[in-house]
Write a protein that holds these residues in place. Structure first.
Motif, PDB file in Angstrom:
ATOM      1  N   ALA A 168       2.457   4.743   4.245  1.00 15.67           N
ATOM      2  CA  ALA A 168       1.098   4.300   4.566  1.00 15.67           C
ATOM      3  C   ALA A 168       0.197   5.469   4.940  1.00 15.67           C
ATOM      4  O   ALA A 168       0.650   6.582   5.216  1.00 15.67           O
ATOM      5  CB  ALA A 168       1.143   3.291   5.716  1.00 15.67           C
ATOM      6  N   ASP A 169      -1.094   5.198   4.961  1.00 16.02           N
ATOM      7  CA  ASP A 169      -2.091   6.111   5.517  1.00 16.02           C
ATOM      8  C   ASP A 169      -1.853   6.168   7.024  1.00 16.02           C
ATOM      9  O   ASP A 169      -1.938   5.156   7.724  1.00 16.02           O
ATOM     10  CB  ASP A 169      -3.482   5.557   5.201  1.00 16.02           C
ATOM     11  N   LEU A 170      -1.562   7.359   7.540  1.00 13.09           N
ATOM     12  CA  LEU A 170      -1.186   7.484   8.945  1.00 13.09           C
ATOM     13  C   LEU A 170      -2.355   7.852   9.854  1.00 13.09           C
ATOM     14  O   LEU A 170      -2.155   8.178  11.027  1.00 13.09           O
ATOM     15  CB  LEU A 170      -0.070   8.522   9.101  1.00 13.09           C
ATOM     16  N   ALA A 171      -3.586   7.798   9.336  1.00 12.14           N
ATOM     17  CA  ALA A 171      -4.741   8.101  10.191  1.00 12.14           C
ATOM     18  C   ALA A 171      -4.824   7.145  11.384  1.00 12.14           C
ATOM     19  O   ALA A 171      -5.060   7.595  12.513  1.00 12.14           O
ATOM     20  CB  ALA A 171      -6.030   8.070   9.375  1.00 12.14           C
ATOM     21  N   PRO A 172      -4.629   5.815  11.191  1.00 14.02           N
ATOM     22  CA  PRO A 172      -4.647   4.935  12.374  1.00 14.02           C
ATOM     23  C   PRO A 172      -3.548   5.289  13.378  1.00 14.02           C
ATOM     24  O   PRO A 172      -3.774   5.266  14.584  1.00 14.02           O
ATOM     25  CB  PRO A 172      -4.420   3.533  11.769  1.00 14.02           C
ATOM     26  N   ALA A 209       4.204  15.552   6.512  1.00 13.89           N
ATOM     27  CA  ALA A 209       3.057  15.914   5.664  1.00 13.89           C
ATOM     28  C   ALA A 209       1.934  14.900   5.794  1.00 13.89           C
ATOM     29  O   ALA A 209       0.758  15.257   5.951  1.00 13.89           O
ATOM     30  CB  ALA A 209       3.502  16.038   4.208  1.00 13.89           C
ATOM     31  N   ALA A 210       2.275  13.610   5.725  1.00 13.24           N
ATOM     32  CA  ALA A 210       1.251  12.574   5.821  1.00 13.24           C
ATOM     33  C   ALA A 210       0.621  12.558   7.212  1.00 13.24           C
ATOM     34  O   ALA A 210      -0.590  12.350   7.362  1.00 13.24           O
ATOM     35  CB  ALA A 210       1.855  11.208   5.500  1.00 13.24           C
ATOM     36  N   TYR A 211       1.427  12.819   8.239  1.00 14.29           N
ATOM     37  CA  TYR A 211       0.892  12.815   9.603  1.00 14.29           C
ATOM     38  C   TYR A 211      -0.053  13.995   9.822  1.00 14.29           C
ATOM     39  O   TYR A 211      -1.122  13.848  10.431  1.00 14.29           O
ATOM     40  CB  TYR A 211       2.037  12.863  10.616  1.00 14.29           C
ATOM     41  N   GLN A 212       0.313  15.159   9.297  1.00 16.60           N
ATOM     42  CA  GLN A 212      -0.556  16.325   9.428  1.00 16.60           C
ATOM     43  C   GLN A 212      -1.872  16.098   8.707  1.00 16.60           C
ATOM     44  O   GLN A 212      -2.950  16.460   9.210  1.00 16.60           O
ATOM     45  CB  GLN A 212       0.150  17.567   8.871  1.00 16.60           C
ATOM     46  N   GLN A 213      -1.806  15.492   7.537  1.00 12.76           N
ATOM     47  CA  GLN A 213      -3.041  15.208   6.792  1.00 12.76           C
ATOM     48  C   GLN A 213      -3.907  14.213   7.553  1.00 12.76           C
ATOM     49  O   GLN A 213      -5.143  14.318   7.562  1.00 12.76           O
ATOM     50  CB  GLN A 213      -2.698  14.662   5.406  1.00 12.76           C
ATOM     51  N   ALA A 214      -3.274  13.254   8.211  1.00 12.82           N
ATOM     52  CA  ALA A 214      -4.022  12.277   9.003  1.00 12.82           C
ATOM     53  C   ALA A 214      -4.759  12.963  10.152  1.00 12.82           C
ATOM     54  O   ALA A 214      -5.925  12.665  10.433  1.00 12.82           O
ATOM     55  CB  ALA A 214      -3.068  11.217   9.541  1.00 12.82           C
ATOM     56  N   PRO A 267       0.837  -1.210   0.000  1.00 12.60           N
ATOM     57  CA  PRO A 267       0.000   0.000   0.000  1.00 12.60           C
ATOM     58  C   PRO A 267       0.866   1.252   0.000  1.00 12.60           C
ATOM     59  O   PRO A 267       1.865   1.323   0.712  1.00 12.60           O
ATOM     60  CB  PRO A 267      -0.790  -0.125   1.306  1.00 12.60           C
ATOM     61  N   LYS A 268       0.499   2.220  -0.805  1.00  9.15           N
ATOM     62  CA  LYS A 268       1.195   3.504  -0.834  1.00  9.15           C
ATOM     63  C   LYS A 268       0.170   4.606  -0.651  1.00  9.15           C
ATOM     64  O   LYS A 268      -0.838   4.653  -1.350  1.00  9.15           O
ATOM     65  CB  LYS A 268       1.960   3.691  -2.157  1.00  9.15           C
ATOM     66  N   PHE A 269       0.454   5.488   0.283  1.00  7.00           N
ATOM     67  CA  PHE A 269      -0.450   6.601   0.576  1.00  7.00           C
ATOM     68  C   PHE A 269       0.097   7.867  -0.062  1.00  7.00           C
ATOM     69  O   PHE A 269       1.295   8.133  -0.023  1.00  7.00           O
ATOM     70  CB  PHE A 269      -0.569   6.791   2.085  1.00  7.00           C
ATOM     71  N   SER A 270      -0.796   8.643  -0.650  1.00 12.79           N
ATOM     72  CA  SER A 270      -0.394   9.896  -1.289  1.00 12.79           C
ATOM     73  C   SER A 270      -0.924  11.074  -0.478  1.00 12.79           C
ATOM     74  O   SER A 270      -2.138  11.313  -0.465  1.00 12.79           O
ATOM     75  CB  SER A 270      -0.940   9.969  -2.722  1.00 12.79           C
ATOM     76  N   PRO A 271      -0.055  11.825   0.204  1.00 18.08           N
ATOM     77  CA  PRO A 271      -0.530  13.026   0.903  1.00 18.08           C
ATOM     78  C   PRO A 271      -1.159  14.039  -0.045  1.00 18.08           C
ATOM     79  O   PRO A 271      -2.013  14.817   0.344  1.00 18.08           O
ATOM     80  CB  PRO A 271       0.747  13.588   1.542  1.00 18.08           C
ATOM     81  N   ARG A 272      -0.750  14.007  -1.316  1.00 11.73           N
ATOM     82  CA  ARG A 272      -1.295  14.952  -2.298  1.00 11.73           C
ATOM     83  C   ARG A 272      -2.790  14.729  -2.488  1.00 11.73           C
ATOM     84  O   ARG A 272      -3.568  15.673  -2.614  1.00 11.73           O
ATOM     85  CB  ARG A 272      -0.556  14.779  -3.630  1.00 11.73           C
ATOM     86  N   THR A 273      -3.214  13.472  -2.516  1.00 11.70           N
ATOM     87  CA  THR A 273      -4.622  13.176  -2.787  1.00 11.70           C
ATOM     88  C   THR A 273      -5.363  12.653  -1.564  1.00 11.70           C
ATOM     89  O   THR A 273      -6.591  12.613  -1.552  1.00 11.70           O
ATOM     90  CB  THR A 273      -4.736  12.118  -3.897  1.00 11.70           C
ATOM     91  N   GLY A 274      -4.616  12.224  -0.529  1.00  6.71           N
ATOM     92  CA  GLY A 274      -5.264  11.641   0.636  1.00  6.71           C
ATOM     93  C   GLY A 274      -5.771  10.240   0.408  1.00  6.71           C
ATOM     94  O   GLY A 274      -6.642   9.760   1.134  1.00  6.71           O
ATOM     95  N   PRO A 307     -10.056   4.524  11.323  1.00  7.38           N
ATOM     96  CA  PRO A 307     -10.884   5.622  11.858  1.00  7.38           C
ATOM     97  C   PRO A 307     -12.062   5.985  10.976  1.00  7.38           C
ATOM     98  O   PRO A 307     -13.151   6.315  11.489  1.00  7.38           O
ATOM     99  CB  PRO A 307      -9.891   6.781  11.961  1.00  7.38           C
ATOM    100  N   ARG A 308     -11.889   5.944   9.669  1.00  4.95           N
ATOM    101  CA  ARG A 308     -13.013   6.261   8.767  1.00  4.95           C
ATOM    102  C   ARG A 308     -14.176   5.296   9.011  1.00  4.95           C
ATOM    103  O   ARG A 308     -15.340   5.706   9.133  1.00  4.95           O
ATOM    104  CB  ARG A 308     -12.574   6.166   7.311  1.00  4.95           C
ATOM    105  N   LEU A 309     -13.855   3.995   9.041  1.00  4.40           N
ATOM    106  CA  LEU A 309     -14.897   2.975   9.146  1.00  4.40           C
ATOM    107  C   LEU A 309     -15.507   2.957  10.553  1.00  4.40           C
ATOM    108  O   LEU A 309     -16.714   2.746  10.703  1.00  4.40           O
ATOM    109  CB  LEU A 309     -14.314   1.618   8.791  1.00  4.40           C
TER     110      LEU A 309
END
Length: 827
Positions: A358-362, A387-392, A299-306, A421-423
């Motif tokens: 990764a998606d850092l929301a969790p 950047a990814a952490y701030q977006q999370a 899995p690859k997370f893009s901070p640009r697109t979320g 968190p989304r789910l």
């Protein structure tokens, strides 16, 4: 007795942990670390009867390790040895060793940060560097430093930068153990694979079966490729003695056990088609040949697109070596690598830690629940990207799980569920709406791969909910993964029970609303058939024409982030009334007052906005006058000052002041660029209440500009920069200030007879530039020195003029002549 290599270093390991709180074991594949090390700790004096937690990165490996250790003790799983994985726990009151997956450790730490009753936490196969492994190690280390000095931490791996981990753990000792592997003959391709990788795999399997004995382990990136290779091998009719056995995470427990077990009888062979799940920890019986496709899916997370998408990437050298080692467990083996030696030299040395991509929301949610929202408060092997952490964190705020004070009460409930968190937010929002059962189905389904085949063109989530329910009833359509459907249904039922939600088949029509709770940034509005704008502002597209293509609003649950527009894979329609009622707090009303350059007027509209989406847009009859003024000023700036009602008088006043500004800055600067920059200050009061170009004609621009002058400047303006100069003939001739460097006076030559010197302005400081004209008003001479003209040039000019205008008065002595604005002076 078969003594495993790890046994030789166990005394050293036990001795180190007697006095130290951390240690690192580097042991090659086949050394026996996964099963021997935990058993060796059971009687250690420092353990004092406490439990041992051992983390495995995968559920399959956790179950297998627990079963094998229990077998060594002659017990059943759940006695001395047990395991805890998602939705499956086998532990009892006498359990001393718990083999758990990484997410389970995070939940245990959040529930009890001190891990009371636990003596040591073992991180097995840590080189895989999953996100939860990094979180678990960071939290365990802080618990050790702040709450539990007696808690031990052990890191185990075959391929790892042990020095970096040692530094992180306070210079923990590194203990190395040789593995027990036999020589493995390695074959590379002569040329790169052309076309589909699966065809090359099938051909290599066929060749290996003809050439070698024993069973085969084939590494493929994912379940889709496994199914295609299995179909290709089935078409070869290899015979009943060759068993094809898939092995990947989403298989049933029975199918996984079948892949790991020995062949049914002597003379039979097995071809195990596995993902990277088989790289470490698991022992697949009877393998002598490894065929490595050389790719894996991450899995690859893009901070640009979320957004996160699964990407197929080349394996690292470390992973390739792990895979090859599987062929040398029982004796000499063979490894076929489906890439060239040149390509091998270009592979990365190790895989990228998931925390970097990764998606850092969790992670952000876990840290907020831990009470350390700033990652810098913990010790990391690799800190999360900023950047990814701030977006999370911004996503958690949008979901209502986080605010400026930290985790909200809703956020605590989200964190307790153990879902993304989304789910988790979606499920909690659904329960008061009596949609909890459907939300649980969606949450589990979206956590797994799509159970409908890749050829399915319908992206509608609702159809998948219906197929899921049909499969549970035993009425699944062809092309639906029945086993996966049943597992999803079972996990959804467990989730319902934990939440106190009664199972019910709520109509799938509500899926869009529930997805909107989970993905508020992916609510999408149709731009044209099949093309949408997400509330985040990004474009998205349904490539194939389908019923969702014509929906006004949809919610995209799964999409990629490639290209200008993301491709939508899973979505559901959202009714406008659902959107307006359920997201009222997020919908903002704004006045849009802007200049319309086509009609030349200010237009005012009232819009209801959700993110980048315009939900409603209607004309506003009485807009805020201040906003109208700002829009009018913006329109003037866009179209230049020429849109204002410039009269000849106004333009001349502007030019006169520009000329005088050169002499002293006390005079205002009336240049166009300065007037535009200060438009609001000098023109704003006079434009208030106006909306269009036509209305601008009401302004007396000369008066407006004059208001910018002081009383003294207005009084002395004519003295410094007169509008006209009276020439000898008596005529008042206007001065042209358009060239501020040299104002001009255009006058017929005959009207200047008798004047010795050039007229001057600016209190005599600046001579005007004379344009001496013929009787027909054509320039005959340009000069700033009238005396010189009379003396040197007049007589030549006179000859020419006398020839063309014989009836006019051309005296021999211009200084003694009578000036006239007629053909001849009056007598």
């Amino acid at each position: 007795m078969n003594v495993l290599p790890i046994v030789a270093v166990l005394p050293q390991l036990l001795e180190n942990l007697q006095d130290r709180s951390c240690a690192i074991v580097v042991a090659q594949p086949g050394a026996g670390k996964t099963t021997q090390v935990p058993l060796a700790f059971l009687e250690a004096s420092w353990l004092q009867g406490q439990k041992i937690l051992m983390l495995e990165p995968r559920r399959l490996a956790a179950r297998a390790a627990a079963r094998y250790m229990s077998k060594l003790l002659g017990e059943e799983v759940g006695q001395t040895i047990g395991y805890r994985v998602k939705n499956d726990t086998r532990v009892g009151p006498a359990t001393r060793i718990e083999v758990i997956t990484e997410g389970v450790l995070t939940r245990m730490l959040q529930h009890d940060p001190a891990l009371d009753g636990v003596g040591i936490v073992i991180f097995d196969e840590f080189h895989e560097r999953s996100l939860h492994a990094d979180i678990g190690l960071a939290l365990s280390r802080q618990s050790q430093l702040l709450l539990r000095e007696d808690l031990r931490i052990l890191i185990m791996s075959a391929t790892l930068d042990a020095k970096a981990v040692s530094t992180m753990l306070g210079d923990a000792p590194i203990i190395e153990s040789a593995g027990r592997t036999y020589p493995v003959e390695t074959h590379y391709l002569s040329n790169k694979v052309v076309g589909r990788m699966e065809a090359a795999v099938v051909a290599t399997v066929q060749q290996a079966l003809r050439t070698h004995t024993g069973s085969l382990l084939v590494f493929l990136p994912g379940a889709a490729e496994i199914h295609r290779v299995a179909s290709g091998l089935a078409a070869l009719r290899l015979g009943s003695e060759v068993e094809i056995a898939p092995l990947y995470a989403n298989l049933t427990q029975e199918a996984q056990d079948a892949a790991l077990s020995p062949v049914r009888s002597p003379g039979h062979r097995k071809v195990v088609l596995a993902t990277s799940i088989a790289e470490t920890s698991l022992t697949v019986e009877g393998i002598t040949v490894v065929i490595d496709s050389g790719v894996m899916r991450v899995p690859k997370f893009s901070p640009r697109t979320g957004m996160t998408r699964l990407t197929t990437v080349p394996v690292s050298i470390a992973s390739a070596d792990q895979r090859r080692g599987r062929a040398g467990r029982l004796g000499p083996g063979v490894c076929y690598r489906l890439w060239t030696e040149t390509e091998h030299r270009q592979l990365p040395p190790s895989s990228t830690p998931e925390i970097r991509e990764a998606d850092l929301a969790p992670l952000a949610l876990e840290l907020a629940a831990w009470g350390a929202p700033d990652p810098a408060a913990l010790v990391w092997l690799d800190p999360p990207p900023a950047a990814a952490y701030q977006q999370a964190r911004e996503l958690l705020v949008q979901l209502g799980a986080l605010n400026e004070n930290g985790l909200t009460p809703h956020g605590k409930r989200v964190a307790a569920l153990g879902l993304h968190p989304r789910l988790a937010h979606m499920v909690l929002q659904a329960i008061p709406l009596a949609l909890g059962a459907l939300a649980c189905e969606l949450a589990v389904m979206l956590s797994e791969r799509d159970f409908m085949r890749a050829t399915e063109r319908d992206a509608d989530v609702r159809s998948r909910i219906e197929e899921l329910r049909r499969a549970v009833r035993g009425d699944a359509r062809e092309g639906v993964d029945l086993g996966l459907c049943r597992r999803i249904a079972a996990e959804a039922k467990v989730l319902m029970q934990s939440l106190g939600v009664r199972p019910s088949e709520v109509r799938a029509e509500a899926s869009g609303l529930l997805l909107a709770f989970a993905y508020p940034d992916r609510i999408a509005q149709r731009r044209s058939i099949g093309r949408f704008t997400l509330s985040s502002g990004r474009g998205a597209v349904l490539p194939e024409l389908q019923p969702l293509s014509n929906e006004r609003y949809i919610v995209a649950a799964e999409l990629d982030d490639t290209g200008v527009e993301s491709r939508i894979y899973l979505a559901a329609p959202l009714l406008e009334e659902e959107l307006l009622s359920s997201f009222q707090a997020q919908i903002r009303k704004e006045q849009v007052v802007e200049w319309d350059n086509i009609v030349g007027s200010v237009k005012a509209r009232e819009r209801c906005m959700l993110g980048a989406l315009t939900l409603k847009d209607k004309p506003q009859q009485e807009p805020d006058p201040d906003l109208v003024l700002q829009a009018l000023l913006a329109g003037i700036r866009a179209e230049s000052l020429d849109v204002l009602p410039w009269t000849k008088s106004a333009r001349q006043l502007q030019e006169r002041c520009i000329f005088l500004h050169r002499f002293t800055e006390n005079w205002p600067d009336f240049r166009d660029e300065t007037l535009l920059a200060t438009l609001e200050e000098w023109a704003g009061p006079h434009l208030y209440g106006l909306k269009s170009k036509g209305a601008l004609s009401r302004i007396n621009l000369t008066n407006v500009l004059e208001e910018m002058l002081t009383w003294e400047q207005r009084r002395s303006l004519d003295e410094w920069a007169p509008t006209h100069i009276v020439v000898p003939s008596g005529s008042r001739i206007p001065v042209d200030y358009s060239n501020m460097e040299s104002p001009t006076l255009s006058v017929r030559l005959q009207e200047m007879f008798g004047l010795a010197d050039t007229p001057r302005i600016a209190k005599g400081r600046v001579p005007v530039t004379l344009h001496l004209l013929s009787p027909a008003q054509r320039p005959m001479q340009v000069t700033k020195d009238l005396a010189s003209f009379w003396r040197d040039a007049y007589f030549e000019v006179k000859k020419d003029l006398k020839g063309r205008y014989p009836k006019h008065y051309w005296p021999d002595d211009p200084m003694a002549a009578i000036p006239t604005n007629r053909a001849k002076p009056r007598t």
